[in-house]
Structures are given as structure tokens and as C-alpha cells.
Design an enzyme around this catalytic site. Structure first.
Site, PDB file in Angstrom:
ATOM      1  CG  HIS A  16      43.938  13.082  53.150  1.00  0.00           C
ATOM      2  ND1 HIS A  16      44.064  13.759  54.069  1.00  0.00           N
ATOM      3  CD2 HIS A  16      45.629  13.269  52.462  1.00  0.00           C
ATOM      4  CE1 HIS A  16      45.432  14.958  54.249  1.00  0.00           C
ATOM      5  NE2 HIS A  16      45.573  13.666  52.657  1.00  0.00           N
TER       6      HIS A  16
HETATM    7  O1  RIB Z   1      42.965  15.576  49.938  1.00  0.00           O
HETATM    8  C1  RIB Z   1      43.056  14.020  49.734  1.00  0.00           C
HETATM    9  C2  RIB Z   1      42.876  13.493  48.996  1.00  0.00           C
HETATM   10  O2  RIB Z   1      43.158  13.786  48.102  1.00  0.00           O
HETATM   11  C3  RIB Z   1      42.593  12.107  49.218  1.00  0.00           C
HETATM   12  O3  RIB Z   1      41.623  11.394  48.210  1.00  0.00           O
HETATM   13  C4  RIB Z   1      44.372  11.799  48.369  1.00  0.00           C
HETATM   14  O4  RIB Z   1      44.064  10.573  47.815  1.00  0.00           O
HETATM   15  C5  RIB Z   1      44.031  12.604  46.982  1.00  0.00           C
HETATM   16  O5  RIB Z   1      42.891  11.522  46.308  1.00  0.00           O
END
Ligand code: RIB
Ligand code: CA
Length: 325
Positions: free
Chosen positions: A251
Site C-alpha cells: 500500500h
Molecule cells: O491499510 C493499509 C495501511 O495500513 C498501510 O499503511 C499499512 O502499513 C497499514 O498501516
């Protein structure tokens, strides 16, 4: 080259680690400081992991500031339980290791608190700077509460946060916004330019088991560590029950990839967004007005719906391939 100046607010975290490495290996960006909050792990673990990643890429010169240990409001009436870790037969399975298996530097975080750093640093800028928020946005939300005028010094807030008609922490809410909805709302309502790299985009550009070998073969510290992190995520997924163990999103790295090359996002829409803080089933959900009749002045965000997996993975492979940047 006109390098874009950025500050990253992280909760490192496997995908935060790849984001940090990508930022450090991209000459288009100038990472000036990293602030760290709670989220994937307690804030102290996230700080230690952040320092280790910067050490791996030879950037012990970038200052790291420890910030808030918990959300502004959300867990006042309950306990935060992470959905990223599970213990089976006494063994923890997690997509976010508490302590990365890479060397630690001979330094700790700066003495100043992350929130006071953000306020002080932003307020003294004569040119605007971009803030990349890839954890629960507690530090930045607190900074906006302390000094709303920081808005005038921010070019754009790029969140890895939010989702449209899907969720990961809850059926409708993405983890970062879900863990501190009030902070996300304060920032988005401030009128600062916001970009949301959503789950919709990150999951459209997933890395796969086949990619592990490609990163491994690069033979660089960044390549090998990315290979290890992807494999950790895919192996843990099976225990956590939220994937098939074959592919997953990195992500936070997509938020940095967007800054390196906006074309990595193939569907970006300008919309009015709100964050649900109603403490019901939709707590932390992004409510994006897609009716198409929002007045121009009501549009407060650009929201990503899709990304190019090919562009994203190629960018990571190219940046981690070992050329000096
Ligand atoms: O939903 C994904 C996010 O949640 C990313 O930033 C991951 O590192 C967690 O923090
Ligand atoms: Ca994160």
C-alpha cells in the site's frame, strides 16, 4: 532537477519500509524528515524499524521523530486490537514484524516530539512542502489541531488512506483512516490539498509470489529486503485469513510511486470526501460524493481508483536495482 520536498509520517511496517526505500532511492524526491506514529506496531517498534530501514539505504542523516502512541479519540472507550497479527500454537504470524531482521544504526530518534517538529518545521517554510501520511494520521491531525496555519505551508497531503466501497480493517473502512478517523477528518476538512491513495488503487497493483524472485535477483540490500517483506506478507496472510497467499498490495509504496510518477495512478477523480466519525458500523469510512454535482469549491480531495501494476512494479525494480541515486 527540481526535487519535490517531502516529509513522511509512517508506522513502519512492511509496506512503510518499501515506501521509505523508494523515497530514498528516487532522485525526484527529497525526503527531509520522517515522523513516526503508532499503528502497525507500538510507536517504539515503528521508530526502531524506521531507523533500520534508513540505515539499510545509507540515509542515517535523515532525522526521525517519535510521535503519538495512540489515536486521538477512537480507542478511548475500548482497546485497539491489531488485525495484522495472530498467534497460532505460540507462534506469532504478522504482516508487520515487530523488529526487522536488518542491522540497527548507532542512533535513536531526535529528542523533539513528532507533532511539535511538524508544527515548527512547517511553519518556518517559505516554500510549501508535501506531507506523505501512510499510517494512522494522528501526528498530522494533532499538528493541525495545534496550529491550523500549517495548512499554508503544505503543498499537498498524500495519504495512503481510505477506500471506496470496500475496507480492510472493517468491511467499509481502510486501516489508517479507521484507526484515527477524527484525525483524518480534521486534515481533510482543513481545506489543504489532499490526495487519497486508496485500497482500490493499491489492490489493483499487487505484487505476487513471482515478483519475490525478481527483487531477490537484484542482489541489492533494497531488493533483497523487499523480497523478504513480500514473502513475510504473503506467508502471514494465510494465517490472518485475508488473502490467498499469492499476491498482496504494498500500500504505502504506491503513495510514493504516485509522487515519483503520477501516471502510476490510472484513475484519479476529484471529489468531495468526508470521513464518518459516527462511531457506528461505518466509523472511519470515506464518504466520497460521486453524484457529479459537487460544486467546485466543495471538491476537497483527489481520490485514486486504479493503478498500473506494471508501472509500479517496474518502478520498484528499477529504483532498487543498485544505481547510485
Ligand atoms: O491499510 C493499509 C495501511 O495500513 C498501510 O499503511 C499499512 O502499513 C497499514 O498501516
Ligand atoms: Ca503504514
Amino acid at each position: 532537477m527540481n526535487r519535490r520536498r517531502i516529509i513522511m509520517d509512517v508506522d513502519t511496517g512492511s509496506d512503510d519500509a518499501v515506501a521509505l526505500m523508494l523515497a530514498c532511492k528516487s532522485p525526484e524526491l527529497k525526503l527531509e524528515a520522517v515522523t513516526v506514529g503508532w499503528g502497525n506496531r507500538p510507536v517504539e517498534d515503528c521508530v526502531r524499524n524506521t531507523l533500520k530501514v534508513l540505515h539499510l539505504v545509507g540515509r542515517d542523516d535523515i532525522p526521525v521523530y517519535q510521535g503519538c502512541p495512540e489515536a486521538m479519540v477512537r480507542y478511548l472507550n475500548g482497546k485497539f486490537v491489531s488485525s495484522c497479527h495472530v498467534v497460532v500454537d505460540g507462534v506469532e504470524h504478522s504482516i508487520h514484524p515487530a523488529s526487522f531482521n536488518i542491522p540497527a544504526p548507532d542512533r535513536g530518534p531526535e529528542p523533539q516530539h513528532a507533532v511539535s517538529f511538524l508544527v515548527e518545521y512547517l511553519m518556518k517554510q517559505s516554500e510549501k512542502i508535501t506531507v506523505v501520511s501512510v499510517g494512522p494520521p494522528t501526528n498530522l491531525g494533532m499538528a493541525f489541531r495545534l496550529q491550523p496555519a500549517i495548512k499554508e505551508h503544505i503543498e499537498e497531503v498524500v495519504f495512503m488512506g481510505g477506500s471506496i466501497n470496500r475496507g480492510n480493517e472493517t468491511p467499509v473502512a481502510e486501516a489508517n483512516f479507521c484507526h484515527d478517523p477524527e484525525a483524518a477528518k480534521i486534515i481533510i476538512d482543513s481545506g489543504v490539498r489532499c490526495t487519497l491513495i486508496t485500497l482500490n488503487a493499491t489492490h489493483s497493483a499487487e505484487v505476487t509470489r513471482e515478483d519475490i524472485e525478481k527483487f531477490e535477483r537484484l542482489g541489492t540490500p533494497e531488493g533483497r529486503f523487499t523480497a523478504e517483506l513480500i514473502s513475510i506478507r504473503l506467508d502471514a496472510q494465510v494465517y490472518l485469513g485475508f488473502g490467498d497467499g499469492k499476491s498482496d498490495a504494498l500500500h504505502d509504496a504506491l503513495a510514493i510511486a504516485y509522487l515519483v510518477d503520477p501516471k502510476v495512478i490510472t484513475d484519479m477523480r476529484k471529489l468531495h470526501c468526508d470521513i464518518d466519525i459516527g462511531r457506528g458500523a461505518a466509523y472511519g469510512m470515506v464518504i466520497a460524493d460521486q453524484r457529479g454535482n459537487a460544486r467546485y469549491e466543495e471538491i476537497n480531495s483527489q481520490v485514486s481508483f486504479n493503478a498500473s501494476r506494471q508501472k509500479f512494479v517496474n518502478m520498484l525494480l528499477e529504483r532498487f536495482a543498485g544505481t547510485d541515486r
